[in-house]
Scaffold this motif. Structure first.
Motif, PDB file in Angstrom:
ATOM      1  N   PHE A  12      12.021  44.286   4.801  1.00 36.20           N
ATOM      2  CA  PHE A  12      13.267  44.134   4.046  1.00 36.20           C
ATOM      3  C   PHE A  12      14.129  45.389   4.156  1.00 36.20           C
ATOM      4  N   ILE A  13      13.495  46.550   4.298  1.00 33.50           N
ATOM      5  CA  ILE A  13      14.236  47.814   4.239  1.00 33.50           C
ATOM      6  C   ILE A  13      14.138  48.652   5.509  1.00 33.50           C
ATOM      7  N   GLY A  14      13.240  48.307   6.438  1.00 38.13           N
ATOM      8  CA  GLY A  14      13.054  49.101   7.645  1.00 38.13           C
ATOM      9  C   GLY A  14      13.728  48.484   8.855  1.00 38.13           C
ATOM     10  N   VAL A  15      14.354  49.299   9.672  1.00 36.37           N
ATOM     11  CA  VAL A  15      15.114  48.800  10.821  1.00 36.37           C
ATOM     12  C   VAL A  15      14.209  48.039  11.793  1.00 36.37           C
ATOM     13  N   ASN A  16      13.167  48.707  12.278  1.00 33.08           N
ATOM     14  CA  ASN A  16      12.294  48.070  13.253  1.00 33.08           C
ATOM     15  C   ASN A  16      11.474  46.953  12.638  1.00 33.08           C
ATOM     16  N   GLU A  17      11.013  47.164  11.413  1.00 32.84           N
ATOM     17  CA  GLU A  17      10.220  46.136  10.747  1.00 32.84           C
ATOM     18  C   GLU A  17      11.031  44.860  10.523  1.00 32.84           C
ATOM     19  N   TRP A  18      12.319  45.033  10.198  1.00 30.05           N
ATOM     20  CA  TRP A  18      13.179  43.849  10.068  1.00 30.05           C
ATOM     21  C   TRP A  18      13.262  43.106  11.399  1.00 30.05           C
ATOM     22  N   SER A  19      13.430  43.824  12.481  1.00 34.95           N
ATOM     23  CA  SER A  19      13.518  43.205  13.798  1.00 34.95           C
ATOM     24  C   SER A  19      12.243  42.437  14.123  1.00 34.95           C
ATOM     25  N   TRP A  20      11.096  43.035  13.827  1.00 37.01           N
ATOM     26  CA  TRP A  20       9.827  42.356  14.103  1.00 37.01           C
ATOM     27  C   TRP A  20       9.719  41.064  13.300  1.00 37.01           C
ATOM     28  N   PHE A  21      10.062  41.135  12.007  1.00 37.56           N
ATOM     29  CA  PHE A  21       9.996  39.931  11.183  1.00 37.56           C
ATOM     30  C   PHE A  21      10.973  38.873  11.686  1.00 37.56           C
ATOM     31  N   ALA A  22      12.202  39.285  11.983  1.00 38.79           N
ATOM     32  CA  ALA A  22      13.244  38.338  12.377  1.00 38.79           C
ATOM     33  C   ALA A  22      12.841  37.563  13.624  1.00 38.79           C
ATOM     34  N   GLN A  23      12.211  38.255  14.575  1.00 41.77           N
ATOM     35  CA  GLN A  23      11.802  37.588  15.811  1.00 41.77           C
ATOM     36  C   GLN A  23      10.546  36.744  15.606  1.00 41.77           C
ATOM     37  N   ASN A  24       9.553  37.316  14.914  1.00 46.76           N
ATOM     38  CA  ASN A  24       8.302  36.608  14.720  1.00 46.76           C
ATOM     39  C   ASN A  24       8.496  35.330  13.905  1.00 46.76           C
ATOM     40  N   SER A  25       9.393  35.375  12.922  1.00 46.10           N
ATOM     41  CA  SER A  25       9.621  34.228  12.045  1.00 46.10           C
ATOM     42  C   SER A  25      10.542  33.181  12.657  1.00 46.10           C
ATOM     43  N   LYS A  26      11.156  33.516  13.782  1.00 47.38           N
ATOM     44  CA  LYS A  26      12.118  32.632  14.454  1.00 47.38           C
ATOM     45  C   LYS A  26      13.379  32.419  13.617  1.00 47.38           C
ATOM     46  N   ARG A  27      13.618  33.294  12.649  1.00 41.46           N
ATOM     47  CA  ARG A  27      14.862  33.175  11.880  1.00 41.46           C
ATOM     48  C   ARG A  27      16.059  33.673  12.686  1.00 41.46           C
ATOM     49  N   THR A  28      15.808  34.384  13.741  1.00 39.71           N
ATOM     50  CA  THR A  28      16.886  34.839  14.618  1.00 39.71           C
ATOM     51  C   THR A  28      16.513  34.529  16.063  1.00 39.71           C
ATOM     52  N   LYS A  29      17.528  34.561  16.920  1.00 36.25           N
ATOM     53  CA  LYS A  29      17.286  34.531  18.352  1.00 36.25           C
ATOM     54  C   LYS A  29      18.213  35.559  18.992  1.00 36.25           C
ATOM     55  N   PRO A  30      17.788  36.173  20.089  1.00 34.72           N
ATOM     56  CA  PRO A  30      18.600  37.232  20.693  1.00 34.72           C
ATOM     57  C   PRO A  30      19.852  36.686  21.364  1.00 34.72           C
ATOM     58  N   LEU A  31      20.891  37.477  21.321  1.00 30.94           N
ATOM     59  CA  LEU A  31      22.116  37.172  22.057  1.00 30.94           C
ATOM     60  C   LEU A  31      22.200  38.099  23.258  1.00 30.94           C
ATOM     61  N   ALA A  32      22.800  37.615  24.316  1.00 30.26           N
ATOM     62  CA  ALA A  32      22.858  38.389  25.553  1.00 30.26           C
ATOM     63  C   ALA A  32      23.911  39.482  25.506  1.00 30.26           C
ATOM     64  N   ASN A  33      24.889  39.350  24.628  1.00 31.54           N
ATOM     65  CA  ASN A  33      26.012  40.284  24.620  1.00 31.54           C
ATOM     66  C   ASN A  33      26.476  40.502  23.183  1.00 31.54           C
ATOM     67  N   VAL A  34      26.835  41.726  22.853  1.00 23.92           N
ATOM     68  CA  VAL A  34      27.239  42.039  21.485  1.00 23.92           C
ATOM     69  C   VAL A  34      28.530  41.330  21.086  1.00 23.92           C
ATOM     70  N   PHE A  35      29.365  41.001  22.055  1.00 19.64           N
ATOM     71  CA  PHE A  35      30.625  40.334  21.733  1.00 19.64           C
ATOM     72  C   PHE A  35      30.441  38.833  21.492  1.00 19.64           C
ATOM     73  N   GLN A  36      29.198  38.345  21.620  1.00 15.60           N
ATOM     74  CA  GLN A  36      28.886  36.973  21.251  1.00 15.60           C
ATOM     75  C   GLN A  36      28.543  36.833  19.775  1.00 15.60           C
ATOM     76  N   LEU A  37      28.414  37.945  19.075  1.00 14.65           N
ATOM     77  CA  LEU A  37      28.070  37.926  17.653  1.00 14.65           C
ATOM     78  C   LEU A  37      29.121  37.178  16.844  1.00 14.65           C
ATOM     79  N   GLU A  38      28.668  36.443  15.850  1.00 12.33           N
ATOM     80  CA  GLU A  38      29.549  35.723  14.936  1.00 12.33           C
ATOM     81  C   GLU A  38      29.237  36.147  13.501  1.00 12.33           C
TER      82      GLU A  38
END
Length: 384
Positions: free
Chosen positions: A298-324
């Motif tokens: 909840f509060i750590g940069v890398n730990e958030w990334s690990w959770f977000a990917q492992n939980s499938k709540r996020t998916k990576p984007l290929a380019n930063v300008f694709q962000l919404e």
């Protein structure tokens, strides 16, 4: 912000700032050398504040078209006598303004220019030990974009905290000898210091690894089609609390490496529908946070990334300008594989996402500005 001075534009306020700074200078510097430790009275503290205001106005002004970088003298030149820059600090600030002038050129190439700004500085506390004074200040700056199209934001703004060190010479005159940015991981647009990295407690090699995102303009479209979460609510929360912290959560600003950035983004995601996954605080497969307890994810940069990917709540984007709106951007400034900063997209216009974040508290900074300011960093874009 009572007792502070606001500028509508930097250029129009230069003369006023110099006059105000000189007017507040106390008049006891002339005469013989003093042996006792000098005191910092109310008038001197007011001048500390005015000088800090001039320093950070000069820095921001270097980013503005027709600003102080194009003028004959910086505002800090109006201070002499009892309170002024030391010769070393004056040289450092000259170099800083020159570097920011180069940043202005990079921003312009990225399509971002500013036509005006407003900067105020509040003095939070002053500590005096012998002939050394430490002044804690908060800078609040708003930059006005020179050219906007359609519904693009008209301004961007940030807050930054600094500690200024003043030392008294043998005559009792105070000289500003050092400026330290105290926001952990701070990346204000007028700050050149290297962000304080957030390093994970666990080796990143054993955890889910996010792919890096490209930073080239006009990538292939990646429209957001998910309806699981309320992305407008995420953005609304972030823009409400970018500089007015929610008392229902702890404030990690200035507390150890990293500051409050990921804690703030997690709150925003929670406001848009992310649900708690209770469990052990060190388990990156768990995610929860409230006033009393927060998982590291909840509060750590890398730990958030690990959770977000492992939980499938996020998916990576290929380019930063694709962000919404509602998507998340992370940065690894020193490219060591450990991410340093987390931001959330709260606006998008003309193909440019605008991020809002804590540490420094920032509202609607364009991704174009980030990429131009930190062209060598690694970026990670997450579709939520």
């Amino acid at each position: 912000m009572s007792g502070t001075r606001r500028r509508v534009t930097i250029v129009g306020a230069a003369a006023t700032s110099v006059v105000a700074g000189v007017a507040l200078l106390p008049n006891w510097s002339a005469g013989a050398a003093v042996s006792d430790d000098p005191t910092v009275d109310a008038r001197t503290r007011a001048t500390f504040q005015r000088l800090a205001d001039a320093v950070f106005t000069d820095r921001t002004n270097a980013l503005v078209d027709g600003g102080q970088a194009d003028a004959d003298k910086p505002l800090t030149d109006g201070f002499s006598g009892d309170v002024a820059l030391s010769s070393g600090t004056a040289r450092t600030e000259d170099a800083t303004r020159s570097a920011l002038g180069q940043r202005k050129k990079k921003l312009a190439k990225a399509g971002e220019t500013y036509r005006g700004a407003a900067t105020t500085v509040t003095l939070n506390a002053t500590r005096v030990t012998g002939r050394t004074a430490k002044a804690e200040v908060t800078e609040t700056t708003t930059l006005t974009y020179a050219r906007t199209r359609g519904d693009a934001p008209k301004t961007t703004g940030f807050q930054a905290r600094h500690e200024l060190t003043f030392k008294a010479d043998r005559r009792g005159d105070w000289r500003l000898t050092g400026i330290r940015d105290t926001d952990q991981g701070g990346i204000a647009v007028n700050t050149l210091s290297k962000p304080a990295p957030v390093k994970a407690a666990t080796t990143a090699d054993t955890m889910p690894n996010a792919p890096r995102a490209a930073t080239t303009r006009n990538p292939a479209a990646a429209p957001k089609t998910g309806t699981t979460y309320d992305y407008k609510a995420m953005a609304a929360y972030a823009e409400k609390h970018w500089n007015a912290y929610n008392k229902d959560y702890p404030d990690f600003s200035g507390r150890g490496a990293g500051g409050d950035c990921t804690n703030f983004v997690s709150q925003s995601l929670k406001a848009g529908g992310w649900k708690h996954v209770p469990g052990y605080v060190y388990d990156y497969t768990r995610w929860f946070g409230n006033a009393d307890i927060q998982s590291h994810s909840f509060i750590g940069v890398n730990e958030w990334s690990w959770f977000a990917q492992n939980s499938k709540r996020t998916k990576p984007l290929a380019n930063v300008f694709q962000l919404e709106v509602g998507d998340v951007l992370q940065v690894d400034f020193d490219k060591d594989g450990s991410k340093d900063h987390t931001m959330i997209v709260t606006y998008k216009s003309g193909g440019v996402p605008y991020v809002t974040y804590h540490s420094n508290n920032t509202l609607r900074r364009s991704v174009a500005s980030l990429v131009a300011s930190y062209p060598n960093a690694y970026y990670y874009a997450y579709r939520t």
